[in-house]
Design an enzyme around this catalytic site. Structure first.
Site, short mmCIF file in Angstrom:
data_model
loop_
_atom_site.label_atom_id
_atom_site.label_comp_id
_atom_site.label_asym_id
_atom_site.label_seq_id
_atom_site.Cartn_x
_atom_site.Cartn_y
_atom_site.Cartn_z
N SER A 112 74.68 -15.71 95.44
CA SER A 112 73.39 -16.02 94.82
C SER A 112 72.37 -16.45 95.86
O SER A 112 72.71 -17.17 96.81
CB SER A 112 73.57 -17.14 93.79
N LYS A 137 79.45 -21.79 95.87
CA LYS A 137 79.25 -20.42 96.33
C LYS A 137 79.19 -20.36 97.86
O LYS A 137 79.73 -19.43 98.48
CB LYS A 137 77.97 -19.83 95.71
#
Length: 223
Positions: A112, A137
């Protein structure tokens, strides 16, 4: 001749489902890891081989990959915490470790915008909301980079579920942010799979018509 597969984690919905469609359209054999039976019939109807397993279980992931020759691994997984762990990191860590063991030629991680150095692309409000997810992430990205695998990390912007626009692009510029349709992310990921130029790259994915702030940036060419 032995059939090799692209191993896809996250195919039950969202970007993962769009990637599954894209791979099948290109005649690529796909093995999808599913946590439950819910999407099994739909994926099998597309010609996809389905294996049940939880990405949060290293043993289940490794077993799923070892059953057939795996050429590449693509992961779009994330989601709700389980026992204090998010799939964003632990699930992807297990996939990376298993990919190393089976000798996969490439690993594509869909992450992302806002992860890693692209944190500068987010507004303070968005950062405050997304910070816990982005931390996980980034840990997954770093684990993949350190694994020794040939990798591509694709960081989409804000996701929409409308049909592909064809205006989606990749860039190495971490300051760019905007929206992108899930189908467009899938097409970019499928192109990265076939592109040597994408090897060992971290790329933001946005629709050039849906930037949050109009800025000049260099597009990344996959050919």
């Amino acid at each position: 001749m032995t059939t090799t597969y692209v191993f896809l984690a996250g195919a039950s919905r969202g970007v993962g489902r769009e990637i599954a469609r894209c791979l099948v359209e290109q005649g690529i054999q796909v093995k999808a890891l599913l946590r439950s039976e819910a999407a099994r019939s739909e994926l099998e109807a597309m010609g996809i081989t389905v294996v049940l397993g939880d990405a949060l279980s290293a043993v289940e992931v490794e077993q799923a990959m070892q059953e057939t020759p795996i050429q590449a691994v693509i992961s779009t997984i994330g989601g709700l915490p389980k026992d204090g762990e998010r799939a964003d990191y632990l699930g992807n860590k297990n996939l990376v470790d298993a990919a190393v063991k089976v000798g996969a030629a490439k690993f594509i991680l869909v992450s992302s915008i806002g992860s890693g150095e692209s944190i500068v692309a987010l507004s303070p409000q968005a950062l405050e909301t997304l910070r816990p997810v982005l931390i996980e992430k980034e840990k997954a990205e770093q684990h993949l980079i350190a694994s020794g695998l040939n990798y591509t990390i694709v960081r989409p912007g804000g996701l929409k579920s409308e049909p592909a626009t064809g205006n989606a692009v990749l860039t190495e510029d971490p300051k760019v942010s905007g929206m992108i349709h899930r189908a467009d992310v899938a097409h970019l990921v499928c192109q990265c799979l076939r592109s040597d130029r994408a090897n060992h790259k971290i790329l933001s994915a946005i629709d050039r018509q849906m930037l949050f702030v109009p800025v000049e940036f260099a597009e990344f060419a996959l050919r």
